[in-house]
Design a protein around this motif. Structure first.
Motif, mmCIF file in Angstrom:
data_model
loop_
_atom_site.group_PDB
_atom_site.id
_atom_site.type_symbol
_atom_site.label_atom_id
_atom_site.label_comp_id
_atom_site.label_asym_id
_atom_site.label_seq_id
_atom_site.Cartn_x
_atom_site.Cartn_y
_atom_site.Cartn_z
ATOM 1 N N LEU A 235 -78.892 59.816 -60.066
ATOM 2 C CA LEU A 235 -79.685 58.892 -59.260
ATOM 3 C C LEU A 235 -78.970 58.434 -57.997
ATOM 4 O O LEU A 235 -79.586 57.802 -57.130
ATOM 5 C CB LEU A 235 -80.080 57.658 -60.087
ATOM 6 C CG LEU A 235 -80.879 57.916 -61.362
ATOM 7 C CD1 LEU A 235 -81.200 56.595 -62.040
ATOM 8 C CD2 LEU A 235 -82.155 58.687 -61.064
ATOM 9 N N GLY A 236 -77.677 58.696 -57.899
ATOM 10 C CA GLY A 236 -76.928 58.221 -56.753
ATOM 11 C C GLY A 236 -76.749 56.714 -56.744
ATOM 12 O O GLY A 236 -76.624 56.103 -55.694
ATOM 13 N N LEU A 237 -76.724 56.095 -57.939
ATOM 14 C CA LEU A 237 -76.641 54.641 -58.056
ATOM 15 C C LEU A 237 -75.422 54.237 -58.865
ATOM 16 O O LEU A 237 -74.974 54.958 -59.765
ATOM 17 C CB LEU A 237 -77.894 54.080 -58.739
ATOM 18 C CG LEU A 237 -79.228 54.286 -58.031
ATOM 19 C CD1 LEU A 237 -80.354 53.736 -58.899
ATOM 20 C CD2 LEU A 237 -79.224 53.600 -56.683
ATOM 21 N N ALA A 238 -74.905 53.048 -58.552
ATOM 22 C CA ALA A 238 -73.906 52.410 -59.405
ATOM 23 C C ALA A 238 -74.627 51.626 -60.494
ATOM 24 O O ALA A 238 -75.802 51.285 -60.347
ATOM 25 C CB ALA A 238 -73.024 51.481 -58.576
ATOM 26 N N PRO A 239 -73.954 51.326 -61.597
ATOM 27 C CA PRO A 239 -74.597 50.521 -62.644
ATOM 28 C C PRO A 239 -75.079 49.181 -62.103
ATOM 29 O O PRO A 239 -74.446 48.583 -61.232
ATOM 30 C CB PRO A 239 -73.483 50.336 -63.689
ATOM 31 C CG PRO A 239 -72.571 51.505 -63.462
ATOM 32 C CD PRO A 239 -72.607 51.762 -61.987
ATOM 33 N N GLY A 240 -76.190 48.709 -62.645
ATOM 34 C CA GLY A 240 -76.755 47.443 -62.219
ATOM 35 C C GLY A 240 -76.146 46.260 -62.934
ATOM 36 O O GLY A 240 -75.146 46.368 -63.652
ATOM 37 N N ARG A 241 -76.800 45.106 -62.768
ATOM 38 C CA ARG A 241 -76.218 43.847 -63.248
ATOM 39 C C ARG A 241 -75.999 43.804 -64.744
ATOM 40 O O ARG A 241 -74.937 43.395 -65.219
ATOM 41 C CB ARG A 241 -77.129 42.686 -62.832
ATOM 42 C CG ARG A 241 -77.033 42.316 -61.378
ATOM 43 C CD ARG A 241 -78.071 41.280 -61.010
ATOM 44 N NE ARG A 241 -79.416 41.812 -61.100
ATOM 45 C CZ ARG A 241 -80.508 41.107 -60.836
ATOM 46 N NH1 ARG A 241 -80.413 39.849 -60.491
ATOM 47 N NH2 ARG A 241 -81.706 41.666 -60.910
ATOM 48 N N GLU A 242 -77.014 44.221 -65.512
ATOM 49 C CA GLU A 242 -76.882 44.102 -66.968
ATOM 50 C C GLU A 242 -75.751 44.965 -67.502
ATOM 51 O O GLU A 242 -74.945 44.520 -68.324
ATOM 52 C CB GLU A 242 -78.199 44.483 -67.640
ATOM 53 C CG GLU A 242 -79.270 43.423 -67.550
ATOM 54 C CD GLU A 242 -80.473 43.770 -68.399
ATOM 55 O OE1 GLU A 242 -80.483 43.415 -69.581
ATOM 56 O OE2 GLU A 242 -81.398 44.401 -67.876
ATOM 57 N N LEU A 243 -75.695 46.197 -67.041
ATOM 58 C CA LEU A 243 -74.686 47.113 -67.564
ATOM 59 C C LEU A 243 -73.289 46.709 -67.106
ATOM 60 O O LEU A 243 -72.323 46.755 -67.894
ATOM 61 C CB LEU A 243 -75.019 48.542 -67.135
ATOM 62 C CG LEU A 243 -74.229 49.663 -67.810
ATOM 63 C CD1 LEU A 243 -74.242 49.532 -69.322
ATOM 64 C CD2 LEU A 243 -74.799 51.024 -67.394
ATOM 65 N N THR A 244 -73.134 46.301 -65.851
ATOM 66 C CA THR A 244 -71.814 45.868 -65.391
ATOM 67 C C THR A 244 -71.377 44.587 -66.098
ATOM 68 O O THR A 244 -70.187 44.415 -66.404
ATOM 69 C CB THR A 244 -71.815 45.648 -63.869
ATOM 70 O OG1 THR A 244 -72.871 44.753 -63.520
ATOM 71 C CG2 THR A 244 -71.998 46.947 -63.128
ATOM 72 N N ALA A 245 -72.311 43.681 -66.371
ATOM 73 C CA ALA A 245 -71.963 42.453 -67.086
ATOM 74 C C ALA A 245 -71.518 42.764 -68.515
ATOM 75 O O ALA A 245 -70.570 42.153 -69.027
ATOM 76 C CB ALA A 245 -73.147 41.493 -67.094
ATOM 77 N N ALA A 246 -72.204 43.698 -69.170
ATOM 78 C CA ALA A 246 -71.804 44.085 -70.523
ATOM 79 C C ALA A 246 -70.412 44.699 -70.519
ATOM 80 O O ALA A 246 -69.563 44.385 -71.378
ATOM 81 C CB ALA A 246 -72.817 45.071 -71.100
ATOM 82 N N HIS A 247 -70.140 45.576 -69.559
ATOM 83 C CA HIS A 247 -68.814 46.198 -69.462
ATOM 84 C C HIS A 247 -67.744 45.140 -69.217
ATOM 85 O O HIS A 247 -66.672 45.146 -69.852
ATOM 86 C CB HIS A 247 -68.824 47.228 -68.333
ATOM 87 C CG HIS A 247 -67.487 47.836 -68.064
ATOM 88 N ND1 HIS A 247 -66.743 47.550 -66.947
ATOM 89 C CD2 HIS A 247 -66.751 48.712 -68.797
ATOM 90 C CE1 HIS A 247 -65.611 48.224 -66.988
ATOM 91 N NE2 HIS A 247 -65.587 48.950 -68.089
ATOM 92 N N ALA A 248 -68.022 44.206 -68.308
ATOM 93 C CA ALA A 248 -67.041 43.161 -68.015
ATOM 94 C C ALA A 248 -66.773 42.307 -69.245
ATOM 95 O O ALA A 248 -65.632 41.894 -69.496
ATOM 96 C CB ALA A 248 -67.549 42.297 -66.860
ATOM 97 N N ALA A 249 -67.808 42.025 -70.043
ATOM 98 C CA ALA A 249 -67.622 41.218 -71.249
ATOM 99 C C ALA A 249 -66.727 41.935 -72.252
ATOM 100 O O ALA A 249 -65.887 41.309 -72.906
ATOM 101 C CB ALA A 249 -68.980 40.914 -71.878
ATOM 102 N N VAL A 250 -66.882 43.258 -72.357
ATOM 103 C CA VAL A 250 -66.042 44.018 -73.289
ATOM 104 C C VAL A 250 -64.607 44.076 -72.779
ATOM 105 O O VAL A 250 -63.655 43.911 -73.542
ATOM 106 C CB VAL A 250 -66.606 45.445 -73.476
ATOM 107 C CG1 VAL A 250 -65.669 46.284 -74.329
ATOM 108 C CG2 VAL A 250 -67.982 45.381 -74.114
ATOM 109 N N VAL A 251 -64.426 44.279 -71.486
ATOM 110 C CA VAL A 251 -63.085 44.366 -70.920
ATOM 111 C C VAL A 251 -62.332 43.051 -71.106
ATOM 112 O O VAL A 251 -61.121 43.037 -71.377
ATOM 113 C CB VAL A 251 -63.168 44.738 -69.421
ATOM 114 C CG1 VAL A 251 -61.813 44.572 -68.731
ATOM 115 C CG2 VAL A 251 -63.654 46.165 -69.266
#
Length: 539
Positions: A235-251
């Protein structure tokens, strides 16, 4: 034969059992017809909708007679001893078309929806019960709805829309499990759903959180990495808010993440809250911020009347602030000047708060007032750009653009206003595909064909009655001026044929000349043979 002796299944292959024995459903068109009736779950289906499902845009001249023959054959399959012209117990003729007299005991789709509703009722007070009911509901699925049919036929028969209900239930299952703090039992269901929708970011976000909550931090991070790479490549896109927030919470969680004890879901609850509230600013290091479009036209300050129509539209949405469990399509039709756009914009502003991810608007120019009708591919391109897709990344072709558009809206709550549509062909690529969204369509002619088949709720807008016409003029001219000449006001409403656009032009003329009597303008219009031209010429 009793009603309890027949059982239907549409959550997977279309199947029917009578007295415990599976029935042969005959020709493919009988199976398509049955699938459409089952997808409507006891609601009537019009003949035109059946024709669309069976033949698409190229039906034969004998299509209506062929539908009657297929209905008769299906009746005799369900009830072999039924006389030729007998109505039967199951497949019934209805004033609005045909329907199957099914209930929760005879159709898996109705059982699924009831279990999901009970899960929603229990979600806040007892998330564990919600998990149990959603698990039971999802166990009814044996594959995509109507999986025995081709993808094109499933779409025409409204069966692919049922798959979106399944996806919404999987997301609700993940949310409930995260609230309990025990996610391991639901991981297989989440993995299956994510495998079927590898670009569905809301679902992937929940899978990342659920894996971490179950102590599988490495798989959670790998799931995010694979999703990010696929989004960039396809899609030529970076992950959106929900997915980046989930990743940040795990990190941020200590590594290795320990499996939480039952009932101690503090960490996953914090992470779930971050995802559910869509943080306005992405976590540090994330360079992409999804836009939140707010494209609705300005509401008319002096709006008046249309109380009944606004109430009917509002009744399409669930009570309170509950999210929609399906895409709702409100189709407002009426003659030129009757106020379709004004009503649609007023209601859109009234309910916009229920769609926090954004509001999209496009003028489709279907009436020809703004030039040539807008190509649906160009309309989708505009929506994609509003959603943050770089112009160079917009796919070629309407179908590819519509697929990306639906993917970006999946799992989110958007309001989409499609104004002045020409026909169903122009509208269909612009409709959201996933539950949770509202589409409002205005057009001069009622929408038919595939859009109607996808459950559009029609509202045929009539002219203003005398009371509403007086209210409109009073809102623009002031109550005192209108009360001073009640007879002239009633005549102006009649001369304008109750059309809000014509009345607005009359009001603009009178407002620009405060000393001009209403009766004088009424006399001017009365003496003009061609009233619409006379009203249109007012300045």
């Amino acid at each position: 034969m009793t009603r309890e002796s027949v059982r239907f299944s549409v959550l997977g292959p279309i199947r029917v059992w009578r007295a415990g024995r599976e029935l042969a459903l005959g020709r493919p068109q009988q199976r398509v017809l049955l699938g459409l009736l089952l997808a409507r779950a006891g609601h009537p289906v019009g003949v035109s909708r059946i024709v669309d499902a069976l033949w698409g845009e190229d039906p034969p001249d004998s299509a209506v007679n062929a539908v009657r023959r297929h209905v008769g054959i299906l009746r005799r399959i369900l009830e072999p001893g039924l006389p030729v012209r007998a109505p039967g117990h199951w497949l019934l003729r209805d004033p609005a078309g045909y329907r199957l007299a099914v209930d929760a005991d005879s159709l898996d789709l109705i059982r699924f929806r009831r279990l999901r509703e009970r899960a929603r009722e229990a979600a806040e007070r007892s998330p564990g019960q919600a998990v149990e009911r959603l698990t039971e509901a999802l166990a009814l699925w044996k594959g995509p709805a109507g999986s025995c049919l081709s993808a094109e036929t499933r779409a025409r028969a409204f069966l692919d829309a049922l798959d979106r209900e399944r996806l919404a239930a999987v997301q609700e299952l993940a949310d409930a499990a995260l609230r309990t703090g025990v996610t391991a039992p639901v991981l297989d269901e989440l993995r299956r759903a994510a495998s079927a929708g590898p670009l569905d970011e809301p679902l992937l976000a929940r899978l990342v959180l659920a894996l971490a909550a179950a102590g599988q931090r490495a798989e959670a991070l790998e799931t995010y990495r694979v999703a990010r790479a696929r989004l960039a490549e396809e899609l030529g896109l970076a992950p959106g808010r929900e997915l980046t927030a989930a990743h940040a919470a795990v990190v941020r969680e200590p590594a290795p993440a320990a499996r939480p004890a039952a009932g101690s879901g503090a960490a996953p609850a914090r992470a779930a809250a971050q995802v559910g509230h869509h943080p306005a600013v992405p976590p540090p290091g994330v360079g992409y911020v999804e836009p939140r479009p707010a494209q609705l036209p300005q509401d008319l300050p002096a709006f008046s009347g249309r109380r009944e129509e606004l109430a009917r539209l509002s009744a399409l949405l669930p009570d309170g602030d509950r999210p929609l469990d399906q895409t709702v399509v409100a189709a407002i039709a009426g003659v030129a000047g009757v106020g379709k756009t004004t009503l649609a914009v007023r209601w859109a502003h009234r309910v916009a708060g229920r769609f926090p991810d954004g509001q999209l608007y496009v003028d489709l120019r279907g009436s020809g007032a703004g030039g040539t009708a807008l190509d649906p591919g160009e309309a989708v391109r505009g929506f994609l750009c509003a959603l943050g897709v770089p112009r160079q990344r917009v796919p070629c072709g309407t179908a590819a653009r519509a697929a990306l558009y639906r993917s970006l809206l999946a799992g989110r709550r958007f309001l989409v206003l499609l104004d002045d549509a020409l026909d169903a062909r122009q509208v269909r690529p612009l409709l959201p595909g996933a539950p949770g969204c509202l589409a409002i369509v205005t057009s001069r002619a009622p929408l038919t064909g595939p859009v109607a088949a996808e459950g559009a709720r029609p509202l045929n807008l009539g002219r203003l009655d005398a009371r509403e016409g007086r209210e409109l003029l009073a809102a623009r001219l002031g109550a005192d001026r209108v009360a001073a000449e009640p007879g002239a006001v009633d005549e102006l409403v009649e001369l304008c044929s109750g059309l809000p656009l014509a009345l607005s032009r009359v009001a603009a003329r009178l407002a620009a000349h405060p000393g001009f009597r209403l009766s004088a303008l009424a006399a001017e219009l009365r003496d003009t043979r061609d009233r619409p031209d006379a009203v249109a010429s007012l300045n």
